[in-house]
Write a protein that holds these residues in place. Structure first.
Motif, short mmCIF file in Angstrom:
data_model
loop_
_atom_site.label_atom_id
_atom_site.label_comp_id
_atom_site.label_asym_id
_atom_site.label_seq_id
_atom_site.Cartn_x
_atom_site.Cartn_y
_atom_site.Cartn_z
N ALA A 1 0.83 -1.21 0.00
CA ALA A 1 0.00 0.00 0.00
C ALA A 1 0.87 1.26 0.00
CB ALA A 1 -0.93 -0.01 1.21
N ASP A 2 1.94 1.24 0.78
CA ASP A 2 2.85 2.39 0.81
C ASP A 2 3.51 2.60 -0.55
OD1 ASP A 2 2.22 2.77 3.45
OD2 ASP A 2 4.02 1.77 4.22
N GLU A 3 3.96 1.51 -1.15
CA GLU A 3 4.63 1.62 -2.45
C GLU A 3 3.65 2.03 -3.54
OE1 GLU A 3 7.50 2.23 -4.71
OE2 GLU A 3 8.06 1.25 -2.83
N ALA A 4 2.41 1.55 -3.44
CA ALA A 4 1.39 1.94 -4.42
C ALA A 4 1.09 3.44 -4.31
CB ALA A 4 0.12 1.13 -4.21
N SER A 5 1.01 3.96 -3.08
CA SER A 5 0.77 5.39 -2.90
C SER A 5 1.92 6.20 -3.47
CB SER A 5 0.58 5.70 -1.41
OG SER A 5 -0.57 5.06 -0.91
N HIS A 6 3.14 5.74 -3.19
CA HIS A 6 4.32 6.42 -3.73
C HIS A 6 4.30 6.38 -5.25
CE1 HIS A 6 8.43 7.73 -4.30
NE2 HIS A 6 8.73 6.61 -4.92
N ASN A 7 3.95 5.24 -5.80
CA ASN A 7 3.90 5.10 -7.25
C ASN A 7 2.87 6.05 -7.87
OD1 ASN A 7 2.63 3.53 -9.80
ND2 ASN A 7 4.79 2.99 -9.59
N GLU A 8 1.73 6.20 -7.22
CA GLU A 8 0.70 7.11 -7.74
C GLU A 8 1.18 8.55 -7.72
OE1 GLU A 8 -2.68 6.26 -5.35
OE2 GLU A 8 -3.31 4.51 -6.53
N ARG A 9 1.92 8.93 -6.66
CA ARG A 9 2.45 10.30 -6.61
C ARG A 9 3.47 10.52 -7.72
NH1 ARG A 9 2.40 9.01 -1.07
NH2 ARG A 9 4.65 8.63 -1.08
N VAL A 10 4.35 9.56 -7.92
CA VAL A 10 5.36 9.69 -8.97
C VAL A 10 4.69 9.71 -10.34
CG1 VAL A 10 7.39 8.61 -10.03
CG2 VAL A 10 7.12 8.59 -7.55
N ARG A 11 3.64 8.89 -10.50
CA ARG A 11 2.93 8.84 -11.78
C ARG A 11 2.23 10.16 -12.06
NH1 ARG A 11 -2.22 7.01 -12.83
NH2 ARG A 11 -2.33 5.88 -10.86
N LEU B 1 4.51 -7.97 -6.23
CA LEU B 1 3.82 -6.78 -6.71
C LEU B 1 4.48 -5.51 -6.16
CD1 LEU B 1 1.49 -5.38 -8.18
CD2 LEU B 1 0.07 -5.78 -6.15
N THR B 2 4.86 -5.55 -4.89
CA THR B 2 5.53 -4.40 -4.28
C THR B 2 6.85 -4.10 -4.97
OG1 THR B 2 4.52 -4.91 -2.14
CG2 THR B 2 6.45 -3.47 -2.12
N SER B 3 7.59 -5.16 -5.28
CA SER B 3 8.86 -4.99 -5.99
C SER B 3 8.62 -4.40 -7.38
CB SER B 3 9.57 -6.34 -6.10
OG SER B 3 10.78 -6.21 -6.82
N ASP B 4 7.58 -4.89 -8.06
CA ASP B 4 7.26 -4.36 -9.39
C ASP B 4 6.87 -2.89 -9.31
OD1 ASP B 4 7.76 -6.83 -10.45
OD2 ASP B 4 5.65 -7.45 -10.55
N LEU B 5 6.15 -2.52 -8.27
CA LEU B 5 5.77 -1.12 -8.09
C LEU B 5 7.00 -0.24 -7.87
CD1 LEU B 5 2.60 -1.53 -5.84
CD2 LEU B 5 2.66 -0.47 -8.10
N GLY B 6 7.96 -0.77 -7.12
CA GLY B 6 9.19 -0.01 -6.90
C GLY B 6 9.95 0.22 -8.20
N HIS B 7 10.05 -0.82 -9.01
CA HIS B 7 10.71 -0.67 -10.32
C HIS B 7 9.92 0.30 -11.21
CE1 HIS B 7 13.67 -3.62 -9.37
NE2 HIS B 7 12.83 -4.65 -9.37
N SER B 8 8.60 0.23 -11.11
CA SER B 8 7.76 1.14 -11.90
C SER B 8 8.00 2.59 -11.49
CB SER B 8 6.28 0.78 -11.72
OG SER B 8 5.45 1.75 -12.31
N SER B 9 8.11 2.83 -10.19
CA SER B 9 8.37 4.20 -9.71
C SER B 9 9.70 4.72 -10.24
CB SER B 9 8.35 4.23 -8.18
OG SER B 9 7.08 3.88 -7.67
#
Length: 430
Positions: free
Chosen positions: A106-116, A198-206
């Motif tokens: 959830a934390d990484e997804a929120s970070h990813n949304e901000r970066v996106r 999924l969390t790792s993938d989100l980190g790479h996506s960010s």
């Protein structure tokens, strides 16, 4: 042996009631499984004074079987308790691991949304720049680089959106029995691994989004600064052009050159800058068209002359047959200068056509120098009292004299000679 001495038939009572010597008394159940001389397991009670025989062996067997059954039940209950405890502990550990994994996701997804969000804004800002078709402001090389960076950012954003929209598992209610707990524990562990992936993938996506945003920002800033640096050249190529557009061009240029980040706001300023560039060009064409005619050459020489006297001051010119109701048809040369009262180094000089008709006569040159003295006062506001008309005219006349223009057209014919102190003061304004 005589016939009368024969034994009675088996089971028949002895007629004498006495056992024969050397004989044995046999149990009534002779021939049964019981031991010789034993007591028959009949219902008859033992004679008085005798001890009861021991319990039959098969009763002991029943007690033993019953005891073994109880022990088996207790053993199974113990095994079940161990299994239940182990299953509970394993489930609780797996549940905790999944909860931790979900928190990180959830934390990484929120970070990813901000970066996106930043990435998407950069892509939109790039679209604004790409919408400017002026090749002088967006070169072919910059356009290609910006397009590539924009496309990369959009792809990264789409991939990120797919990841953040992926549904994550929920732990659900805790089962009761150990076999259910074991099955649910295995599922929780698998879910934890999937969520961690999924969390790792989100980190790479960010990271990918950040890289795409940086690429857009680098190219976008290069476009802004290169285009902003063209302002002076554009202004020079389009002189004369109205002050309003030129002043806006200068302001927007300064902002673009000084900017350190690329976003939609600065992209909008770039679009405004491009619009202003076109306004300056159009203003140049319109001004030349308005000055067209037999006096156009003289007018342009006069304007160039005036600008050379007041470097740094932006000048507009307006031409008419009469200025202040004076002009060539009544034998006068006339001019007027309008300046901003509080700030700004710019002015509008109005000249009668007679000034151009007499150009390059001394009177025309002196009159233009007098009007230039009003214009340059915008650079030396602390020296001039522009709120008083007489003082302002004395200043402009003194400044023209200080510049070496002694013809009465310098203002002395209309306003008289200024004090020497004012002439000396005016000479300090250049």
């Amino acid at each position: 042996m005589a016939e009368d001495q024969s034994m009675p038939a088996p089971g028949a009572p002895d007629p004498l009631g006495v056992a024969r010597e050397g004989g044995h008394e046999l149990a009534a159940g002779f021939g049964s499984a019981g031991p010789v001389g034993g007591v028959s397991p009949g219902p008859a009670s033992a004679p008085a004074g005798q001890v009861s025989p021991p319990a039959p062996r098969r009763r002991r067997r029943a007690v033993l079987a019953w005891s073994l059954s109880i022990a088996g039940v207790l053993l199974l209950a113990g095994v079940g308790a161990v299994l239940q405890l182990t299953a509970n502990l394993g489930y609780d550990q797996a549940h905790t691991q999944l909860a931790t994994a979900l928190t990180k996701q959830a934390d990484e997804a929120s970070h990813n949304e901000r970066v996106r969000a930043v990435d998407d804004e950069s892509a939109r800002a790039a679209d604004v720049l790409l919408g400017v078709t002026d090749p002088a402001l967006v070169t072919d090389a910059h356009r290609a680089g910006l397009t590539t960076a924009r496309d990369h950012a959009q792809k990264a954003s789409a991939a990120a959106m797919s990841l953040t929209s992926t549904r994550v598992p929920e732990p659900g209610a805790k089962p009761s029995w150990f076999w259910e707990l074991y099955a649910r524990t295995a599922r929780l562990e698998a879910d934890s691994r999937a969520v961690s992936t999924l969390t790792s993938d989100l980190g790479h996506s960010s990271e990918e989004l950040g890289s795409a945003t940086s690429a857009i920002g680098e190219t976008g800033l290069a476009v802004l600064k290169a285009a902003g640096g063209l302002a002076a050249h554009i202004e020079s190529d389009n002189t004369p052009s109205p002050n309003e557009g030129v002043l806006t061009l200068r302001e927007l240029s300064a902002r673009l050159v000084a900017t350190t980040s690329f976003d939609e706001q600065v992209a909008q300023e770039f679009r405004d800058y491009a619009t202003t560039v076109q306004q300056v060009r159009d203003g140049h064409v319109a001004t030349l068209a308005a000055e067209a005619g037999p006096l156009q050459g003289a007018r342009q020489q006069i304007e160039d002359f005036a600008r050379s006297l007041v470097p740094g001051v932006l000048l507009d010119f307006q031409w008419a047959d009469r200025v202040n109701d004076l002009g060539g048809d009544n034998g006068y040369l006339s001019g007027e200068t309008r300046t901003p009262i509080e700030s700004g180094q710019y002015a509008t000089i109005l000249l009668s056509n007679s000034v151009a008709e007499e150009w390059p006569g001394d009177s025309s040159r002196a009159l233009v120098a007098h009007e230039a003295g009003h214009a340059i006062a915008t650079k030396c506001r602390s020296m001039v009292d522009n709120t008083d008309s007489a003082s302002a005219e004395a200043w402009a006349t003194a400044w023209a004299i200080g510049m070496g223009f002694t013809d009465p057209g310098n203002g002395t014919q209309a306003y008289g000679s200024p004090p020497d102190a004012v002439v000396q003061q005016a000479m300090a304004c250049r």
